[in-house]
Write a protein that holds these residues in place. Structure first.
Motif, PDB file in Angstrom:
ATOM      1  N   LEU A 120      -8.489  -3.921  -7.423  1.00 54.86           N
ATOM      2  CA  LEU A 120      -7.385  -2.925  -7.013  1.00 54.86           C
ATOM      3  C   LEU A 120      -6.256  -3.087  -8.295  1.00 54.86           C
ATOM      4  O   LEU A 120      -5.654  -2.068  -8.719  1.00 54.86           O
ATOM      5  N   ASP A 121      -5.895  -4.257  -8.562  1.00 55.56           N
ATOM      6  CA  ASP A 121      -4.789  -4.816  -9.584  1.00 55.56           C
ATOM      7  C   ASP A 121      -5.103  -5.903 -10.166  1.00 55.56           C
ATOM      8  O   ASP A 121      -5.791  -6.949  -9.497  1.00 55.56           O
ATOM      9  N   THR A 163      -1.196  -1.844  -4.615  1.00 55.43           N
ATOM     10  CA  THR A 163      -0.348  -2.240  -6.058  1.00 55.43           C
ATOM     11  C   THR A 163       0.423  -3.382  -5.843  1.00 55.43           C
ATOM     12  O   THR A 163       0.572  -3.793  -4.710  1.00 55.43           O
ATOM     13  N   ARG A 222       0.883  -1.186  -0.003  1.00 51.52           N
ATOM     14  CA  ARG A 222       0.162  -0.141  -0.130  1.00 51.52           C
ATOM     15  C   ARG A 222       0.852   1.297   0.248  1.00 51.52           C
ATOM     16  O   ARG A 222       1.684   1.223   0.959  1.00 51.52           O
ATOM     17  N   ASP A 224     -10.337  -5.792  -2.682  1.00 51.22           N
ATOM     18  CA  ASP A 224     -10.566  -5.519  -1.034  1.00 51.22           C
ATOM     19  C   ASP A 224     -11.729  -6.235  -0.623  1.00 51.22           C
ATOM     20  O   ASP A 224     -11.965  -7.298  -1.234  1.00 51.22           O
ATOM     21  N   HIS A 242     -13.606  -5.365  -4.831  1.00 52.21           N
ATOM     22  CA  HIS A 242     -13.350  -4.559  -5.894  1.00 52.21           C
ATOM     23  C   HIS A 242     -11.954  -4.890  -6.367  1.00 52.21           C
ATOM     24  O   HIS A 242     -10.903  -4.970  -5.456  1.00 52.21           O
ATOM     25  N   ALA A 266      -3.100   3.861  -2.191  1.00 53.42           N
ATOM     26  CA  ALA A 266      -3.288   2.981  -3.279  1.00 53.42           C
ATOM     27  C   ALA A 266      -2.494   1.463  -3.151  1.00 53.42           C
ATOM     28  O   ALA A 266      -1.334   1.351  -2.728  1.00 53.42           O
ATOM     29  N   ALA A 299      -5.717  -6.195   2.087  1.00 50.34           N
ATOM     30  CA  ALA A 299      -6.237  -6.557   0.638  1.00 50.34           C
ATOM     31  C   ALA A 299      -5.793  -8.014   0.624  1.00 50.34           C
ATOM     32  O   ALA A 299      -4.960  -8.545   1.196  1.00 50.34           O
TER      33      ALA A 299
END
Length: 432
Positions: free
Chosen positions: A73-74, A35, A28, A67, A71, A33, A118
């Motif tokens: 995130l990558d 990644t 994070r 998450d 959703h 964000a 995450a």
């Protein structure tokens, strides 16, 4: 069922190991964000089947960083797992589910990363045989690598031990060979009972060679003894005649002894040269011309002393392989035998045939039955005075002919004494 179960277990262990390894790459950032730092491929130009970890035409793995609400995130470009993650767990959780693009069922391994808040979900297609093979070999190397190294070390040690044990007998043979000398050659031989079967033919060949060397050594000893005996007798007679005032008869006898010793020494030198095997260069020559030249040089003395000589078949060329010096040595020895062992008046005929054969015959009483037709023994004399000749002439003739690739034999089919010399004929086309 056992195989299928083990296959699934290997797949699950591989996927769990992969998600644990890549979970450390989920971070994070300061802006909040999340990644995923994708691992670098070993090469961007992957060989067939063009399968890499995350890149290539057919990547092995895909991933998704999600998450708690599911959703994305990558994500990767292919093999992206769909759906929501399960509850947080410190250990990898394995499941199966659909791909995000609907391409098929994926085997999914997910792990919660508390530092990033995450989940990392790593997926692989169940139908990907190449991925299964890569996973299988990776697991085998991981679980059996040390065992394979240990087995390799044991195998090398076993092979070395077997080779050393099998060569123990060969070392014994080598020790026996070192003990063989010229003095114990008659008693010592190589014993190959303990040697490997593969070298038994070599041991037998070496023993056969030692037998030949022993025979040659014995022949050399006998030759030296005979030569010493042949020189001792005329030397003793010559000394007796020189101790007192020599008469004409003693002077003539002494000259005969000196001539006999000179002849013996000359024949010994001929034998040494023939047995040595060096300095001989065979060439193509005209047998008729060579024999004619030798007779023109050696025959006049014999004719003047009462032995007529006739020559036949020497008018046409006869190409053969030979050495003029050795041919002269053979004919001179035969002419010398005629003078020593036949009375004056005995006629001699030398005949050459187109097949490369020379016949030397006389009208004398012929050789005694104990003289063989070939393989003449050295120091074997003919009939009459035991002091006449040294018994080397026929052996010298046979040895000289063998050195030229021909044969020399005694022919008893007619009266008198007939010797046949066969030379190696040269084709007329080669002669031209």
């Amino acid at each position: 069922m056992e195989f299928t179960g083990e296959q699934i277990a290997i797949e699950e262990r591989g996927l769990a190991s992969q998600v644990e390894d890549w979970a450390t790459r989920v971070r994070r950032g300061a802006d909040g964000a999340v990644t995923f730092a994708r691992p670098a491929e070993t090469t961007q130009e992957l060989d067939a089947p063009y399968t890499g970890l995350l890149t290539g035409a057919r990547p092995i793995y895909g991933y998704a960083v999600v998450d708690g609400d599911g959703h994305l995130l990558d994500r990767s470009e292919a093999n992206v797992p769909a759906g929501r993650p399960g509850p947080p767990s410190p250990d990898p959780v394995l499941s199966s589910g659909p791909a995000l693009d609907g391409s098929g069922v994926l085997l999914i391994g997910e792990l919660y990363v508390p530092e990033a808040g995450a989940w990392l979900r790593v997926a692989r297609a169940r139908s990907d045989v190449d991925a299964l093979a890569n996973t299988f070999f990776a697991q085998v190397l991981e679980e059996l690598g040390w065992v394979a190294l240990a087995m390799l070390a044991v195998s090398v040690a076993t092979v070395v031990a077997i080779v050393r044990m099998s060569l123990r007998g060969l070392r014994q043979v080598a020790a026996q060979a070192e003990r063989i000398t010229f003095d114990n050659l008659r008693q010592e031989r190589l014993g190959g009972e303990a040697a490997p079967a593969e070298v038994q033919p070599l041991i037998r060949a070496v023993n056969k060679a030692l037998d030949s060397i022993e025979v040659g050594a014995a022949a050399q000893r006998d030759f030296s003894i005979h030569a010493a005996h042949e020189l001792r007798t005329p030397l003793a007679d010559l000394r007796l005649r020189l101790e007192g005032p020599p008469s004409d008869a003693d002077r003539r006898a002494a000259l005969r002894d000196v001539d006999a010793m000179a002849r013996l020494v000359e024949q010994l030198l001929h034998i040494a040269r023939l047995d040595g095997g060096g300095g001989l260069h065979l060439r193509m020559l005209d047998l008729s011309e060579t024999v004619t030249q030798i007779l023109q040089e050696a025959a006049p003395r014999l004719v003047s002393e009462g032995w007529p000589i006739e020559a036949e078949g020497l008018t046409s060329p006869i190409p053969v392989l030979g050495d003029p010096t050795l041919i002269a040595l053979v004919l001179r020895n035969l002419l010398d035998n005629v003078r020593k062992h036949t009375p004056p008046g005995t006629s001699v005929t030398v005949r050459a045939d187109e097949d490369g054969t020379v016949c030397f015959e006389d009208t004398g009483h012929g050789p005694p039955p104990r003289i063989p037709e070939s393989d003449f023994v050295r120091f074997a004399r003919g009939p009459g005075d035991m002091r006449v000749g040294s018994g080397l002439g026929l052996s010298i003739c046979e040895t000289a002919m063998r050195r030229m690739g021909g044969t020399f034999r005694l022919d008893r089919s007619g009266g008198g004494c007939r010797f046949m010399m066969a030379f190696r004929r040269v084709a007329d086309s080669d002669a031209r």
